[in-house]
Structures are given as C-alpha cells and as structure tokens.
Design an enzyme around this catalytic site. Structure first.
Site, PDB file in Angstrom:
ATOM      1  N   CYS A   1      12.808   5.209   6.243  1.00 61.91           N
ATOM      2  CA  CYS A   1      11.826   4.400   5.520  1.00 61.91           C
ATOM      3  C   CYS A   1      12.590   3.364   4.704  1.00 61.91           C
ATOM      4  O   CYS A   1      13.443   3.728   3.884  1.00 61.91           O
ATOM      5  CB  CYS A   1      11.034   5.327   4.599  1.00 61.91           C
ATOM      6  SG  CYS A   1       9.895   4.477   3.510  1.00 61.91           S
TER       7      CYS A   1
ATOM      8  N   CYS B   1      10.395  -2.475   8.032  1.00 66.10           N
ATOM      9  CA  CYS B   1       9.592  -1.277   7.750  1.00 66.10           C
ATOM     10  C   CYS B   1       9.562  -0.492   9.044  1.00 66.10           C
ATOM     11  O   CYS B   1       9.341  -1.072  10.128  1.00 66.10           O
ATOM     12  CB  CYS B   1       8.181  -1.688   7.336  1.00 66.10           C
ATOM     13  SG  CYS B   1       7.030  -0.303   7.221  1.00 66.10           S
TER      14      CYS B   1
HETATM   15  N1  DGL Z   1       7.642   3.131   6.723  1.00 68.35           N
HETATM   16  C1  DGL Z   1       7.856   2.683   5.398  1.00 68.35           C
HETATM   17  C2  DGL Z   1       9.015   1.673   5.329  1.00 68.35           C
HETATM   18  O1  DGL Z   1       9.844   1.623   6.209  1.00 68.35           O
HETATM   19  C3  DGL Z   1       6.724   2.147   4.564  1.00 68.35           C
HETATM   20  C4  DGL Z   1       5.331   2.430   4.745  1.00 68.35           C
HETATM   21  C5  DGL Z   1       4.586   2.640   3.444  1.00 68.35           C
HETATM   22  O2  DGL Z   1       4.188   1.679   2.764  1.00 68.35           O
HETATM   23  O3  DGL Z   1       4.404   3.801   3.124  1.00 68.35           O
HETATM   24  O4  DGL Z   1       9.129   0.955   4.370  1.00 68.35           O
END
Ligand code: DGL
Length: 271
Positions: free
Chosen positions: A73, A184
């Site tokens: 993430c 993301c």
């Molecule tokens: N998958 C997460 C990232 O890479 C973010 C998603 C969220 O806002 O929870 O930042």
C-alpha cells in the site's frame, strides 16, 4: 519455507501478491495477506490512524512467523513504513512507492502524472521523491479516491468505469504527459480501462514486479529456475487471506487473484 506477509487497506495489494504468484517458485512458500477492509480507505485517514492500524496488523502477522513484510500500500508506506522499521527492527519491511524515478528517466515530453490517494499525494515521501528525481519534470498529481472505490467494488471492466475515470484524466488533454505512475496498489486493476482512454503515447508504470524483486533480494531468495534440480518440482504454495471487514464480500473480491495451483483459505480477523 518462505513466509511473506502483505498488508493493504483492501484488495489493492492483490496486484503485488499477483506479481509474486506469476514467478515460478523454487521452494515452498506461504503468503499471509491482510486486507484492512474494515478501515478502508486509508487515503482519507490521518497519518496517526494509519500507523496505528499498521502496528496492530504487523503484530498480527508476526504471529505467523513471517520472514518479511511487504507494505502493499503506497499510502501506508508513505506515512508509516519508516516508523514501522524502527518498531520492528528485526523484520525486513519492503514498502511500495510511486515509481517517480523511472518515469522521470523515461519521459520525453518532461510531463509525468502520478495517480495516488490524497494522503500519498500530500506525503513528504512523495514530495521528496519528486525533489530528488523529477526536478526537471512537470509532475501532475491525480487524486484517485474514486479509482479505489471502482476497484473495491470490482468495477474494473473498461466499459463500466469510463464515466468515473474520464473527469480525473482531463489533465491528459491539456499537457503532453507521456508517463502515468500508478501510485496506489489498487490501480493496476484499472489498466485495461486506462489503456482504452489514454493516448497511445502514454506508458503506465506499475511497480509490482520491482517490489517482488526487492523483497527477494532482501531475503536472498533465488526465484529464477537456474538450479531446477535442487528444488522440489511443484513446491507447495499456500495463501491465507485475512480481512478485518465483511468475509462474504472479501471472498467475492478474491477472484481478482491470479489463478494458480495453490491452497487458498480466507478468514476474518479482529485486529
Ligand atoms: N491501496 C492503497 C495504496 O496503495 C490505498 C487505498 C486506500 O485509500 O485505502 O495507497
């Protein structure tokens, strides 16, 4: 046996787990993936909130005796990875960062775009990457809050999400952007739709493969089949998916995982 933990706010980190699963294994491996779906989205939460979540989920994964943690993430990496490394000094922690450097090296027009959550876009971490590697570029920031929602609700087919994506991509009409950094982990699932909307001259940069490479480097794990005789023919691969949210919804979402010959179990946790 190799044991790797992964954490994301939801199913975005599947894009990293899928990258692990696409490389042939030379030994048995287990992947423990936590989707903090009960606390999604991270992109709109405070830094302190996200860090507390990461502390609690990392402690949980340590009970599975993981050899390394992949913070799958970008948002959690930007706000929490450095502090986590201080708090878990013996655990190799691999973060996920927007690939600003490769984009800045590849651009011909000098215009690159980075799509990420609000929290990642505001983070010191991203702004320092831009300072260090992309000072000669115009960096256009795209807020991808609605993109995360599309992926979580599995609206990833090109036709079902054009209406949501179009307004956020107007910047491509106004500037000669030739690199789009997916900042993301949810966003690689939108690549088919993005490919359809964006000019053909735009390269989409997904860091998943380089994160797998970095994780294996840290663990000195050889994943190429250079010495096939020394490895079992079909090493057993186990995947355990955990969610802090709704188990049924999460089970339906798990169809986004790369198909393969592995044992899969899905559980709900309170953490
Ligand atoms: N998958 C997460 C990232 O890479 C973010 C998603 C969220 O806002 O929870 O930042």
């Amino acid at each position: 046996m190799l044991r790797i933990g992964l954490i994301d706010s939801g199913i975005g980190g599947f894009s990293i787990l899928n990258a692990f699963l696409q490389i042939p294994f030379t030994q048995e491996a287990a992947f423990y993936y936590v989707a903090d779906s009960g606390h999604l989205p991270y992109g709109l939460k405070s830094d302190e909130y996200i860090h507390q979540r990461m502390l609690s989920l990392t402690s949980f994964l340590q009970t599975q005796h993981i050899d390394a943690l992949v913070v799958a993430c970008n948002t959690a990496t930007a706000v929490s990875a450095a502090k986590l490394r201080d708090q878990f000094p013996h655990l190799p922690i691999i973060g996920t960062e927007p690939a600003i450097k490769p984009a800045a090296l590849a651009t011909k027009s000098g215009h690159i775009a980075v799509a990420a959550t609000q929290s990642t876009l505001n983070s010191e971490r991203l702004n320092s990457l831009i300072q260090r590697f992309a000072q000669h570029c115009h960096v256009h920031k795209i807020i991808g809050t609605s993109w995360v929602e599309l992926v979580e609700s599995q609206k990833i087919m090109p036709t079902s999400n054009l209406k949501t994506l179009f307004p956020t991509l107007q910047v491509f009409d106004n500037y000669p952007i030739d690199q789009l950094v997916l900042g993301c982990t949810h966003f690689p699932f939108l690549t088919p739709a993005l490919d359809r909307i964006l000019p053909k001259s735009v390269s989409i940069i997904d860091p998943a493969a380089s994160i797998v490479q970095e994780c294996y480097n840290r663990l000195s794990y050889t994943f190429s089949n250079e010495e096939p005789h020394q490895s079992p023919e079909n090493p057993h691969i186990e995947i355990v998916l955990y969610t802090t949210g709704n188990l049924e919804d999460f089970t339906a979402q798990s169809t986004l995982l790369f198909p393969g010959n592995y044992t899969l179990s899905i559980k709900k946790i309170k953490a």
